[in-house]
Design an enzyme around this catalytic site. Structure first.
Site, PDB file in Angstrom:
ATOM      1  N   LYS A  10       1.357  -0.277  15.038  1.00 21.68           N
ATOM      2  CA  LYS A  10       2.777  -0.357  15.351  1.00 21.68           C
ATOM      3  C   LYS A  10       3.189  -1.276  16.303  1.00 21.68           C
ATOM      4  O   LYS A  10       4.551  -1.652  16.311  1.00 21.68           O
ATOM      5  CB  LYS A  10       3.129   1.115  16.329  1.00 21.68           C
ATOM      6  CG  LYS A  10       2.966   2.255  15.261  1.00 21.68           C
ATOM      7  CD  LYS A  10       4.070   2.391  14.279  1.00 21.68           C
ATOM      8  CE  LYS A  10       3.774   3.551  13.364  1.00 21.68           C
ATOM      9  NZ  LYS A  10       4.226   2.978  11.954  1.00 21.68           N
ATOM     10  N   HIS A  66       0.801  -1.227   0.145  1.00 22.17           N
ATOM     11  CA  HIS A  66       0.102  -0.094  -0.002  1.00 22.17           C
ATOM     12  C   HIS A  66       0.950   1.241   0.048  1.00 22.17           C
ATOM     13  O   HIS A  66       1.836   1.476   0.696  1.00 22.17           O
ATOM     14  CB  HIS A  66      -1.096   0.081   1.369  1.00 22.17           C
ATOM     15  CG  HIS A  66      -2.049  -0.811   1.112  1.00 22.17           C
ATOM     16  ND1 HIS A  66      -3.104  -0.915   1.874  1.00 22.17           N
ATOM     17  CD2 HIS A  66      -2.360  -1.945   0.346  1.00 22.17           C
ATOM     18  CE1 HIS A  66      -4.033  -1.728   1.652  1.00 22.17           C
ATOM     19  NE2 HIS A  66      -3.612  -2.610   0.655  1.00 22.17           N
ATOM     20  N   PRO A  99      -4.094   0.159  19.105  1.00 22.75           N
ATOM     21  CA  PRO A  99      -3.636  -0.372  17.259  1.00 22.75           C
ATOM     22  C   PRO A  99      -3.844   0.865  16.403  1.00 22.75           C
ATOM     23  O   PRO A  99      -3.353   0.397  15.346  1.00 22.75           O
ATOM     24  CB  PRO A  99      -4.728  -1.442  17.420  1.00 22.75           C
ATOM     25  CG  PRO A  99      -5.855  -0.820  18.186  1.00 22.75           C
ATOM     26  CD  PRO A  99      -5.276  -0.300  19.602  1.00 22.75           C
ATOM     27  N   TYR A 126      -9.377   5.153   7.568  1.00 24.96           N
ATOM     28  CA  TYR A 126      -9.510   5.495   8.902  1.00 24.96           C
ATOM     29  C   TYR A 126     -10.212   6.844   8.909  1.00 24.96           C
ATOM     30  O   TYR A 126     -10.320   7.641   8.460  1.00 24.96           O
ATOM     31  CB  TYR A 126      -7.970   6.217   9.464  1.00 24.96           C
ATOM     32  CG  TYR A 126      -6.854   4.994   9.562  1.00 24.96           C
ATOM     33  CD1 TYR A 126      -6.187   4.753   8.753  1.00 24.96           C
ATOM     34  CD2 TYR A 126      -6.583   4.471  10.970  1.00 24.96           C
ATOM     35  CE1 TYR A 126      -5.174   3.894   8.463  1.00 24.96           C
ATOM     36  CE2 TYR A 126      -5.691   3.478  10.958  1.00 24.96           C
ATOM     37  CZ  TYR A 126      -5.142   3.336   9.978  1.00 24.96           C
ATOM     38  OH  TYR A 126      -3.894   2.022  10.103  1.00 24.96           O
ATOM     39  N   TYR A 167       3.775   6.815  10.018  1.00 23.89           N
ATOM     40  CA  TYR A 167       2.855   5.691   9.450  1.00 23.89           C
ATOM     41  C   TYR A 167       3.789   4.500   8.805  1.00 23.89           C
ATOM     42  O   TYR A 167       3.762   3.445   9.213  1.00 23.89           O
ATOM     43  CB  TYR A 167       1.977   6.249   8.607  1.00 23.89           C
ATOM     44  CG  TYR A 167       0.893   5.128   8.429  1.00 23.89           C
ATOM     45  CD1 TYR A 167      -0.328   4.862   9.307  1.00 23.89           C
ATOM     46  CD2 TYR A 167       0.749   4.214   7.369  1.00 23.89           C
ATOM     47  CE1 TYR A 167      -1.047   3.957   8.954  1.00 23.89           C
ATOM     48  CE2 TYR A 167      -0.189   3.166   7.067  1.00 23.89           C
ATOM     49  CZ  TYR A 167      -1.367   3.330   8.181  1.00 23.89           C
ATOM     50  OH  TYR A 167      -1.992   2.081   7.861  1.00 23.89           O
TER      51      TYR A 167
HETATM   52  C1  PHB Z   1      -5.671  -4.412  10.908  1.00 22.44           C
HETATM   53  O1  PHB Z   1      -5.709  -4.870   9.724  1.00 22.44           O
HETATM   54  O2  PHB Z   1      -6.174  -5.095  11.878  1.00 22.44           O
HETATM   55  C2  PHB Z   1      -5.392  -3.020  11.421  1.00 22.44           C
HETATM   56  C3  PHB Z   1      -4.647  -2.330  10.263  1.00 22.44           C
HETATM   57  C4  PHB Z   1      -4.367  -1.031  10.860  1.00 22.44           C
HETATM   58  C5  PHB Z   1      -4.353  -0.333  11.924  1.00 22.44           C
HETATM   59  C6  PHB Z   1      -5.013  -1.370  12.936  1.00 22.44           C
HETATM   60  C7  PHB Z   1      -5.362  -2.799  12.493  1.00 22.44           C
HETATM   61  O3  PHB Z   1      -4.185   0.670  12.237  1.00 22.44           O
END
Ligand code: PHB
Ligand code: APR
Length: 405
Positions: free
Chosen positions: A308, A83, A304, A212, A396
């Site tokens: 990280k 990505h 989460p 997000y 990120y």
């Molecule tokens: C996930 O795919 O579980 C996931 C992806 C990004 C995040 C947190 C969890 O920031």
């Protein structure tokens, strides 16, 4: 009667005893094997149990490189999804953060932690090196000396492993950190007033990149495991129970938190897994106590948001493997002596980003309407400011291992 002292003990000897066979313990085992350092791994659970845990799935370049170095990157490169950006959604509109252009060509790999763990387990098995699963009563001893020991029971039989170092890779609820005398350790903690309800389904992802979402109804995340498997999350009150959330209720609430186009495109289906996880920031200082070295979730937890956790575990393990390799190959204690300091610098930076990203994207019960307005203003600033977007992007994709040195 103290049966442990009278029962026959099987004695083992190794250089490094690794407690815990999660991603940290398995990756360390593999890297040490490549470096010619002996290690035994002792794990409380079964392999199936370890694989059953579903966690975030975004790998930084540093983590990808380390998996390659450990010789387990093949399937990740074949099946993982590269990505080069992600979307931030607020006030009903999506805005892309272009990781690639903001960071001089960096990107992330979307590849589930379950798959990383499976690849590491397979590699460990292929080496034929000792991994003890379903070990009970695991305890660590004498780590304030140069001859520490790990004891455990397996099938009713008592075992002792003598070693030079213990790697505490046994997660947040493990025995290693808990064995350190209280006066020798400082723990920093923040518990957030909400949890994440996660749902896994065999449905195509709503978007080819992650979304997000900051919504007045609470945070939502659209993630994925493959082109046919999706992972979605909703911010929920800590008092919610997963049984209260039918699949239909989950999909309906997710739609309400997305922009009209995503809400319309969303493909729903039966959940394969659904669970609620609390959010916490937690850091232990220091991360080394004599011959005991904590790594991964045993030493720190990040919320989460930004994924990280696994990446921090990987950088701890890199520093730890270098420290042990320097000790055995170069007869140098420098890496060992600097382990805690090197890890913590990176740990605090990632903890800062995870806390900030969590604060920016979630609805905080005590912050009221003004909290929402201020978040929207910050998001508006971030996506329209080159400096703002670049700061989000560089954190990120992950700061380089030697950042600031
Ligand atoms: C996930 O795919 O579980 C996931 C992806 C990004 C995040 C947190 C969890 O920031
Ligand atoms: N004895 C032996 N093993 C133990 C003990 C014990 N007393 N206590 C816990 N364990 C095992 C657990 O069963 C688990 O398999 O230690 C392992 C720790 O694994 P994780 O919790 O996955 O921690 P870690 O390997 O550091 O992985 C970090 O996990 O939570 C995510 O975001 C985090 O992705 C990061 C990763």
């Amino acid at each position: 009667m103290n049966t442990a002292s009278t029962a026959p003990q099987t004695q083992h000897r190794t250089q490094v005893c690794i407690v815990g066979a999660g991603p940290s313990g398995l990756l360390l085992g593999q890297l040490l094997h490549k470096a010619g350092v002996d290690a035994i791994i002792v794990e409380r659970q079964s392999p199936e149990y370890v694989l059953g845990r579903i966690r975030a799935g975004v790998l930084e370049q540093v983590t990808m490189d380390l998996l390659d170095e450990a010789g387990v990157g093949q399937r990740m490169h074949a099946e993982g999804l590269v990505h080069t950006g992600f979307d931030m959604l607020f006030k009903g509109e999506r805005h892309r953060i272009d990781l690639h252009s903001m960071t001089g060509g960096k990107q992330v790999m979307v590849y589930g932690q379950t798959e990383v763990t499976r690849d590491l387990m397979d590699a460990r098995q292929a080496t034929g090196l000792p991994t003890v699963y379903e070990a009970s009563d695991v305890a660590i001893h004498d780590f304030d000396t140069a001859s520490p020991k790990v004891t455990y029971t397996k099938d009713g039989h008592a075992h002792t492993i003598s070693c030079d170092f213990i790697a505490g890779c046994d997660g947040f609820h493990g025995v290693c950190r808990a064995s350190v005398p209280k006066q020798s350790i400082t723990e920093f903690e923040k518990v957030y007033p909400f949890g994440w309800l996660g749902l896994l389904s065999d449905t195509p992802p709503v978007h080819h990149e992650l979304i997000y979402a900051n919504s007045p109804r609470g945070f939502a995340l659209c993630s994925q495991r493959s082109h046919t498997r999706s992972r979605y999350y909703l911010q929920v009150p800590l008092t919610d129970k997963v049984e209260q959330w039918s699949d239909d209720a989950f999909w309906a609430e997710l739609r309400l938190r997305l922009d009209p186009q995503a809400a319309q495109t969303l493909v729903t289906g039966a959940s394969i897994e659904k669970s609620i996880a609390p959010l916490r920031s937690f850091v232990t200082e220091p991360m080394r106590f004599g011959s005991l070295f904590l790594a991964g979730d045993a030493a720190h937890i990040v919320p989460p948001t930004g994924a990280k956790g696994l990446n921090l575990a990987a950088s701890d393990v890199k520093y730890l493997c270098s420290a042990f390799t320097e000790f055995y190959k170069d007869h140098s204690r420098t890496g060992v002596d600097h382990y805690s300091e090197r890890c913590l610098r990176r740990v605090w930076r990632a903890s800062r980003f995870s806390w900030w990203f969590t604060s920016l994207m979630h609805r905080f019960p005590d912050n009221g309407e003004i909290g929402q307005k201020l978040q929207e203003a910050e998001l508006d600033y971030l996506i329209h400011s080159e400096a703002g977007s670049r700061s989000v992007a560089e954190n990120y994709v992950g700061l380089p291992l030697n950042f600031g040195e």
